[in-house]
Design a protein around this motif. Structure first.
Motif, PDB file in Angstrom:
ATOM      1  N   ASP A 250       0.864  -1.186   0.000  1.00  0.00           N
ATOM      2  CA  ASP A 250       0.000   0.000   0.000  1.00  0.00           C
ATOM      3  C   ASP A 250       0.898   1.232   0.000  1.00  0.00           C
ATOM      4  O   ASP A 250       1.565   1.523   0.990  1.00  0.00           O
ATOM      5  CB  ASP A 250      -0.899  -0.031   1.251  1.00  0.00           C
ATOM      6  CG  ASP A 250      -1.912   1.121   1.262  1.00  0.00           C
ATOM      7  OD1 ASP A 250      -1.809   2.030   0.414  1.00  0.00           O
ATOM      8  OD2 ASP A 250      -2.791   1.102   2.148  1.00  0.00           O
ATOM      9  N   THR A 252      -0.134   4.295  -0.282  1.00  0.00           N
ATOM     10  CA  THR A 252      -0.824   5.505   0.182  1.00  0.00           C
ATOM     11  C   THR A 252      -0.022   6.166   1.305  1.00  0.00           C
ATOM     12  O   THR A 252       0.352   5.505   2.274  1.00  0.00           O
ATOM     13  CB  THR A 252      -2.232   5.164   0.718  1.00  0.00           C
ATOM     14  OG1 THR A 252      -2.858   4.250  -0.166  1.00  0.00           O
ATOM     15  CG2 THR A 252      -3.073   6.418   0.856  1.00  0.00           C
ATOM     16  N   SER A 288       7.318   2.166   4.704  1.00  0.00           N
ATOM     17  CA  SER A 288       5.882   2.430   4.802  1.00  0.00           C
ATOM     18  C   SER A 288       5.059   1.753   3.702  1.00  0.00           C
ATOM     19  O   SER A 288       3.907   1.396   3.924  1.00  0.00           O
ATOM     20  CB  SER A 288       5.607   3.944   4.789  1.00  0.00           C
ATOM     21  OG  SER A 288       5.611   4.445   3.469  1.00  0.00           O
ATOM     22  N   VAL A 289       5.638   1.554   2.521  1.00  0.00           N
ATOM     23  CA  VAL A 289       4.843   0.968   1.432  1.00  0.00           C
ATOM     24  C   VAL A 289       4.637  -0.537   1.616  1.00  0.00           C
ATOM     25  O   VAL A 289       3.818  -1.145   0.938  1.00  0.00           O
ATOM     26  CB  VAL A 289       5.453   1.236   0.020  1.00  0.00           C
ATOM     27  CG1 VAL A 289       5.632   2.714  -0.210  1.00  0.00           C
ATOM     28  CG2 VAL A 289       6.747   0.472  -0.184  1.00  0.00           C
ATOM     29  N   ALA A 291       3.402  -2.037   4.227  1.00  0.00           N
ATOM     30  CA  ALA A 291       2.284  -2.373   5.120  1.00  0.00           C
ATOM     31  C   ALA A 291       1.070  -1.536   4.739  1.00  0.00           C
ATOM     32  O   ALA A 291       1.202  -0.475   4.110  1.00  0.00           O
ATOM     33  CB  ALA A 291       2.678  -2.134   6.573  1.00  0.00           C
ATOM     34  N   ALA A 292      -0.106  -2.000   5.130  1.00  0.00           N
ATOM     35  CA  ALA A 292      -1.357  -1.338   4.756  1.00  0.00           C
ATOM     36  C   ALA A 292      -1.555  -0.035   5.523  1.00  0.00           C
ATOM     37  O   ALA A 292      -1.073   0.132   6.643  1.00  0.00           O
ATOM     38  CB  ALA A 292      -2.533  -2.272   5.015  1.00  0.00           C
ATOM     39  N   GLY A 293      -2.288   0.879   4.884  1.00  0.00           N
ATOM     40  CA  GLY A 293      -2.649   2.134   5.539  1.00  0.00           C
ATOM     41  C   GLY A 293      -1.577   3.200   5.410  1.00  0.00           C
ATOM     42  O   GLY A 293      -0.533   2.982   4.785  1.00  0.00           O
ATOM     43  N   SER A 297       1.413   2.414   8.828  1.00  0.00           N
ATOM     44  CA  SER A 297       2.594   1.792   8.219  1.00  0.00           C
ATOM     45  C   SER A 297       3.857   2.635   8.400  1.00  0.00           C
ATOM     46  O   SER A 297       4.927   2.251   7.928  1.00  0.00           O
ATOM     47  CB  SER A 297       2.340   1.587   6.720  1.00  0.00           C
ATOM     48  OG  SER A 297       2.269   2.834   6.046  1.00  0.00           O
TER      49      SER A 297
END
Ligand code: RIB
Ligand code: NA
Length: 309
Positions: A250, A252, A288-289, A291-293, A297
């Motif tokens: 993820d 985001t 961070s990418v 893991a979700a959220g 993350s």
């Protein structure tokens, strides 16, 4: 009180649906999972705080459960909340996010209370603006308020480093001249320059154009390809690649994670070369990418290799 990093920006409740792919117009598809999280540009502040920066957020949320929860979230992350306003005139901002199997996303934000952050709110924060090492601004609040914050920092804090992550086809020219570091991603760079940015070389050209508009340094982020850094005092654009390829779950908020980390490095290591800060921030965002959220993350200092500090 003195702060390392001040973020003037948005708070959003992220409402995330994971789906195999992004739906087409008029189409309904089955998603796999739904969750809510804390998002908006408070993301940048939380990431800087998790790396050890003393942070403060200037923003506005609604007088509702989402706003209450977001304020608690800042407190849980050690972010100073004296300049977090609450209004009953609008709801806390919300972001509807769809994430596909490749970790890519599509987002609709409804800014709500974020748009009510005003000049009086900035005035109240002026003493802190004067004493913050780094200020970060973006465009999920009223653009004129963002610009006003940058101007206040420029006028009242000679050594302040300000930087902005901004996306908007027509940006007030003062955004460039009031930013020490101007940071955008590839699609934002395209929108701002009107030229395609699909390669490292084109990112360098876009950075040169943005530099001509008056900022001192430009960072164009390129997702898995890292970023390109160009400084007025430097010579050619420098490509800062990511250290190792990672499997994206993820992406985001990866840009916010990068900027929060960059802000931390600027505040804590003022003499470090911008390329080195970007190199380190790439690695934080790379975590961070996976893991979700968004904030869920974002890594804490203790989760990261000691070499990053
Ligand atoms: O950059 C990601 C963030 O953008 C999300 O958290 C969403 O809230 C939007 O502000
Ligand atoms: Na993530």
């Amino acid at each position: 009180e003195t702060f390392d990093v001040m973020v003037v920006g948005s708070c959003m409740t992220d409402m995330v649906s994971q789906a195999p792919r992004l739906p087409k117009a008029g189409e309904t598809i089955h998603g796999l999972k739904f969750f809510t999280g804390f998002g908006g540009k408070g993301n940048q502040c939380v990431q800087a705080a998790r790396l050890g920066a003393k942070t403060t957020m200037v923003c506005k949320v609604g007088k509702d459960i989402f706003g209450d929860n977001y304020i608690q979230n800042f407190k849980d992350n050690g972010v100073h909340t004296d300049f977090v306003g609450q209004t009953s005139d609008a709801a806390t901002g919300a972001a509807s996010i769809i994430v596909n199997n490749a970790g890519e996303n599509a987002i609709v934000i409804v800014a709500g209370a974020n748009m009510l952050l005003n000049r009086a709110d900035l005035q109240e924060a002026l003493p802190a603006i004067t004493r913050s090492k780094v200020m970060v601004c973006q465009l999920e609040i009223h653009p004129q308020i963002s610009l006003q914050a940058l101007r206040m920092a420029q006028k009242n804090n000679g050594y302040n480093m300000r930087f902005a992550r901004l996306a908007c086809a027509r940006l007030d020219a003062d955004f460039y001249t009031t930013s020490d570091v101007f940071c955008c991603n590839e699609s934002e760079a395209e929108m701002l320059t009107g030229s395609a940015v699909t390669s490292v070389e084109e990112a360098g050209e876009a950075a040169a154009e943005l530099l001509r508009r008056g900022c001192k340094s430009v960072v164009v982020t390129l997702g898995p390809q890292g970023c390109v850094v160009l400084q007025a005092r430097g010579s050619a654009p420098k490509h800062v690649p990511t250290a190792a390829p990672v499997t994206a779950v993820d992406t985001t908020g990866a840009g916010d994670c990068f900027i929060g980390a960059l802000a931390f490095y600027m505040a804590h290591y003022p003499t470090m070369a911008l390329e080195e800060m970007a190199h380190r921030a790439n690695q934080v965002a790379g975590v961070s990418v996976q893991a979700a959220g968004t904030q869920t993350s974002f890594p804490f200092r203790a989760d990261l290799p000691a070499a990053l500090f």
